[in-house]
Enzyme design. Structure first.
Site, PDB file in Angstrom:
ATOM      1  N   TRP A 145      75.984   5.629  88.213  1.00 54.62           N
ATOM      2  CA  TRP A 145      74.793   6.339  88.678  1.00 54.62           C
ATOM      3  C   TRP A 145      75.083   7.407  89.727  1.00 54.62           C
ATOM      4  O   TRP A 145      74.207   8.197  90.052  1.00 54.62           O
ATOM      5  CB  TRP A 145      73.763   5.340  89.208  1.00 54.62           C
ATOM      6  CG  TRP A 145      73.108   4.581  88.096  1.00 54.62           C
ATOM      7  CD1 TRP A 145      73.212   3.249  87.840  1.00 54.62           C
ATOM      8  CD2 TRP A 145      72.257   5.116  87.068  1.00 54.62           C
ATOM      9  NE1 TRP A 145      72.478   2.912  86.717  1.00 54.62           N
ATOM     10  CE2 TRP A 145      71.888   4.038  86.222  1.00 54.62           C
ATOM     11  CE3 TRP A 145      71.789   6.390  86.766  1.00 54.62           C
ATOM     12  CZ2 TRP A 145      71.062   4.202  85.111  1.00 54.62           C
ATOM     13  CZ3 TRP A 145      70.969   6.556  85.661  1.00 54.62           C
ATOM     14  CH2 TRP A 145      70.613   5.473  84.852  1.00 54.62           C
TER      15      TRP A 145
ATOM     16  N   GLU B  37      72.366  -5.727  90.069  1.00 56.99           N
ATOM     17  CA  GLU B  37      71.649  -5.399  88.835  1.00 56.99           C
ATOM     18  C   GLU B  37      72.265  -6.174  87.676  1.00 56.99           C
ATOM     19  O   GLU B  37      73.377  -6.701  87.762  1.00 56.99           O
ATOM     20  CB  GLU B  37      71.720  -3.891  88.561  1.00 56.99           C
ATOM     21  CG  GLU B  37      71.074  -3.027  89.626  1.00 56.99           C
ATOM     22  CD  GLU B  37      70.989  -1.567  89.209  1.00 56.99           C
ATOM     23  OE1 GLU B  37      69.883  -1.116  88.875  1.00 56.99           O
ATOM     24  OE2 GLU B  37      72.036  -0.896  89.233  1.00 56.99           O
TER      25      GLU B  37
ATOM     26  N   LYS C  11      71.984   7.542  76.399  1.00 57.68           N
ATOM     27  CA  LYS C  11      71.982   6.089  76.498  1.00 57.68           C
ATOM     28  C   LYS C  11      72.463   5.700  77.883  1.00 57.68           C
ATOM     29  O   LYS C  11      73.263   6.406  78.495  1.00 57.68           O
ATOM     30  CB  LYS C  11      72.854   5.419  75.444  1.00 57.68           C
ATOM     31  CG  LYS C  11      74.339   5.330  75.795  1.00 57.68           C
ATOM     32  CD  LYS C  11      75.111   4.391  74.880  1.00 57.68           C
ATOM     33  CE  LYS C  11      74.776   2.939  75.078  1.00 57.68           C
ATOM     34  NZ  LYS C  11      75.175   2.388  76.396  1.00 57.68           N
ATOM     35  N   ASN C  12      71.958   4.523  78.348  1.00 57.01           N
ATOM     36  CA  ASN C  12      72.563   3.914  79.519  1.00 57.01           C
ATOM     37  C   ASN C  12      72.767   2.426  79.264  1.00 57.01           C
ATOM     38  O   ASN C  12      73.587   2.066  78.419  1.00 57.01           O
ATOM     39  CB  ASN C  12      71.824   4.247  80.821  1.00 57.01           C
ATOM     40  CG  ASN C  12      70.361   3.871  80.854  1.00 57.01           C
ATOM     41  OD1 ASN C  12      69.568   4.338  80.036  1.00 57.01           O
ATOM     42  ND2 ASN C  12      69.960   3.057  81.822  1.00 57.01           N
ATOM     43  N   ASP C  13      72.063   1.535  79.937  1.00 59.20           N
ATOM     44  CA  ASP C  13      72.438   0.123  79.954  1.00 59.20           C
ATOM     45  C   ASP C  13      72.539  -0.524  78.571  1.00 59.20           C
ATOM     46  O   ASP C  13      71.598  -0.450  77.767  1.00 59.20           O
ATOM     47  CB  ASP C  13      71.411  -0.686  80.743  1.00 59.20           C
ATOM     48  CG  ASP C  13      71.447  -0.371  82.232  1.00 59.20           C
ATOM     49  OD1 ASP C  13      72.208   0.517  82.637  1.00 59.20           O
ATOM     50  OD2 ASP C  13      70.697  -1.019  82.976  1.00 59.20           O
TER      51      ASP C  13
ATOM     52  N   TRP D  55      62.771  -0.950  80.375  1.00 55.16           N
ATOM     53  CA  TRP D  55      64.061  -0.929  81.045  1.00 55.16           C
ATOM     54  C   TRP D  55      64.902  -2.093  80.521  1.00 55.16           C
ATOM     55  O   TRP D  55      64.622  -2.650  79.463  1.00 55.16           O
ATOM     56  CB  TRP D  55      63.866  -1.041  82.552  1.00 55.16           C
ATOM     57  CG  TRP D  55      63.099   0.108  83.150  1.00 55.16           C
ATOM     58  CD1 TRP D  55      62.596   1.209  82.502  1.00 55.16           C
ATOM     59  CD2 TRP D  55      62.731   0.257  84.523  1.00 55.16           C
ATOM     60  NE1 TRP D  55      61.941   2.025  83.391  1.00 55.16           N
ATOM     61  CE2 TRP D  55      62.014   1.477  84.639  1.00 55.16           C
ATOM     62  CE3 TRP D  55      62.934  -0.506  85.675  1.00 55.16           C
ATOM     63  CZ2 TRP D  55      61.509   1.939  85.851  1.00 55.16           C
ATOM     64  CZ3 TRP D  55      62.441  -0.057  86.884  1.00 55.16           C
ATOM     65  CH2 TRP D  55      61.738   1.159  86.970  1.00 55.16           C
TER      66      TRP D  55
ATOM     67  N   ARG E  77      63.994  -6.857  88.510  1.00 60.77           N
ATOM     68  CA  ARG E  77      64.252  -6.370  87.144  1.00 60.77           C
ATOM     69  C   ARG E  77      65.468  -7.032  86.492  1.00 60.77           C
ATOM     70  O   ARG E  77      66.119  -7.892  87.062  1.00 60.77           O
ATOM     71  CB  ARG E  77      64.454  -4.861  87.189  1.00 60.77           C
ATOM     72  CG  ARG E  77      65.607  -4.360  88.057  1.00 60.77           C
ATOM     73  CD  ARG E  77      65.686  -2.848  87.953  1.00 60.77           C
ATOM     74  NE  ARG E  77      66.743  -2.267  88.755  1.00 60.77           N
ATOM     75  CZ  ARG E  77      66.584  -1.836  89.999  1.00 60.77           C
ATOM     76  NH1 ARG E  77      65.413  -1.968  90.604  1.00 60.77           N
ATOM     77  NH2 ARG E  77      67.595  -1.291  90.647  1.00 60.77           N
ATOM     78  N   ASP E  78      65.728  -6.577  85.254  1.00 59.90           N
ATOM     79  CA  ASP E  78      66.914  -6.937  84.467  1.00 59.90           C
ATOM     80  C   ASP E  78      67.018  -8.437  84.183  1.00 59.90           C
ATOM     81  O   ASP E  78      68.061  -9.056  84.445  1.00 59.90           O
ATOM     82  CB  ASP E  78      68.199  -6.484  85.170  1.00 59.90           C
ATOM     83  CG  ASP E  78      68.206  -5.021  85.554  1.00 59.90           C
ATOM     84  OD1 ASP E  78      67.400  -4.269  84.999  1.00 59.90           O
ATOM     85  OD2 ASP E  78      69.015  -4.641  86.427  1.00 59.90           O
TER      86      ASP E  78
END
Length: 474
Positions: free
Chosen positions: A277, A187, A14-16, A75, A138-139
């Site tokens: 990261w 981000e 998992k990440n964000d 994402w 993004r995001d």
């Protein structure tokens, strides 16, 4: 090595985190997940978990599979509940605005759910916010702008956040931006309004930023200020930071809902990825438990006034107290040198007020946690009054990259409130009222569960010292 009371992915990666939404009396938490990680596969899906207390989560499986359409994997983005049916999928439909990058071109795509967020369908193959020709795009983070009766989006675009408005979540118009050239790549933006402890209302703009080039954190930077639907005007240029440690990234905040389901403007929660990261794959949990992906504890955050400024104060979410398996109230402990506690634990909530004589302060005071039986390995958390600064030092234990984080303290104050959460892969230190927090990823061995108090070159009293052992029972 799986944490006892922090969120961790069931397997693989998992990440964000994605901003949780409130539906039918519970919070739905989505996050980026890769089921093929251990086998070397790429791409991320959106996996869902539900919670009512922000500590105990129930896994609900994948909600948006990766590579399920021609636009690639999914994402980060955000979800909203479209109560007014602005997008045309029905009142109460859950809409996800998601970054996908077909042929490497990042853009924002709409997915919708008519089964209360359990599964999603693409709302067409074309992006609702196409890339204008930039590398980073993004995001998206979307909120309902009630003052103007429209949706508002903050989008991460390299060293700036782009601002957009829409009536229907499908067609977006650029209305402004917020640019910073000194905080690295921006981000996971965030924007919300809160009521402070003095009753006034303020807007907060946040983003995951990298200030390491200026000796600042690489966590969640935020500004308080004014928002007019198109632009955000900060109260001051320099950001505050929700965390000063090494591992609190991709953070999202979300509102608290009372028993009637209404939002409480005085309280939000925050959840952050317990990684960074610079070293995302450096974890022994791959070998011990077959996964890589934890979060730091969910926080309760409140907006407070300090002098002429406002800031966010964090505390471990209140329901942590509902998962105590054993409590140790040790009272006031006077230390001159070192004092080893009989209590040993790798899953503990430790709190006290450390008090000293301002006229003759000790040089260094605090705790060694995750302490090996012979003391060589440990994490030091406390205050070097000769600095003067509070710190968490993970160098003496197993960790992704050695280091210590520091924040200013005032030795003349004569006291410092500390709350330290220890779990099997993390140490988090909350300082004072929670304006300052240090979150670190660490990997103590199974027997490294000792706790030592220290006050060097002087003495200190660890007042109302309390240790609460914790575990979430599935």
């Amino acid at each position: 090595m799986r944490p006892a009371y922090h969120f961790s992915v069931p397997d693989n990666w998992k990440n964000d985190p994605q901003r949780p939404i409130y539906l039918d009396g519970e919070y739905h938490y989505y996050y980026l997940y890769n089921a093929d990680y251990i086998n070397g596969g790429g791409g991320t899906s959106w996996r869902r978990a539900t919670t009512t207390d922000h500590v105990s989560f129930r896994d609900q499986g994948v909600a948006i599979p990766k590579f399920s359409n021609g636009n690639g994997d999914c994402w980060s983005g955000c979800l909203v509940v479209d109560e007014k049916n602005t997008a045309g999928y029905g009142a109460g439909a859950v809409i996800a605005l998601v970054t996908q990058a077909p042929e490497g071109r990042q853009a924002q795509y709409l997915w919708y759910s008519t089964d209360r967020g359990r599964s999603f369908t693409p709302g067409g193959q074309a992006p609702v916010l196409p890339n204008p020709g930039v590398h980073d795009f993004r995001d998206p983070k979307v909120i309902w702008d009630g003052d103007r009766g429209r949706w508002f989006m903050a989008n991460a675009e390299g060293r700036k956040l782009g601002f957009y408005a829409s009536k229907d979540l499908r067609s977006w118009t650029r209305v402004g931006e917020f640019a910073r050239e000194d905080l690295g790549l921006l981000e996971c933006p965030d924007i919300f309004r809160m009521t402070a402890d003095d009753g006034t209302s303020h807007w907060v703009l946040g983003t995951s930023a990298n200030g390491k080039g200026r000796g600042l954190p690489a966590t969640y930077a935020y500004w308080t200020g004014a928002f007019d639907g198109s632009s955000f005007t900060p109260d001051r240029s320099e950001p505050e930071w929700l965390d000063y440690g090494f591992d609190f990234y991709g953070v999202v905040t979300y509102p608290h809902h009372d028993s009637s389901g209404a939002e409480d403007p005085t309280l939000r929660r925050a959840i952050g990825w317990a990684n960074f990261w610079d070293y995302p794959h450096n974890t022994p949990t791959l070998a011990t438990d077959g996964y890589n992906g934890d979060d730091m504890i969910v926080r309760d955050i409140r907006l407070k006034r300090g002098g002429n400024a406002y800031y966010l104060a964090s505390a471990p979410t209140s329901a942590v107290g509902d998962h105590v398996t054993r409590e140790h109230r040790l009272g006031d402990v006077v230390v001159a040198g070192t004092h080893d506690l009989e209590v040993r634990s790798l899953a503990v909530d430790l709190s006290c007020e450390v008090v000293w004589d301002p006229a003759a302060p000790p040089a260094n005071l605090g705790f060694e946690v995750c302490r090996a039986p012979r003391g060589g390995r440990h994490v030091a958390a406390g205050a070097f009054l000769g600095g003067p600064f509070a710190y968490v030092n993970r160098r003496p234990t197993i960790n992704p990259t050695a280091g210590e984080t520091q924040t200013p303290v005032d030795p003349a104050a004569g006291s410092l409130a500390l709350r330290i959460l220890v779990d099997r892969t993390s140490v988090e230190m909350f300082v004072g009222d929670g304006r300052v927090v240090h979150s670190h990823r660490v990997f103590p061995l199974e027997g490294d569960d000792g706790i030592r108090l220290y006050a060097h070159e002087g003495s200190a009293t660890f007042r109302n010292l309390t240790l609460r052992e914790l575990k979430v029972t599935p």
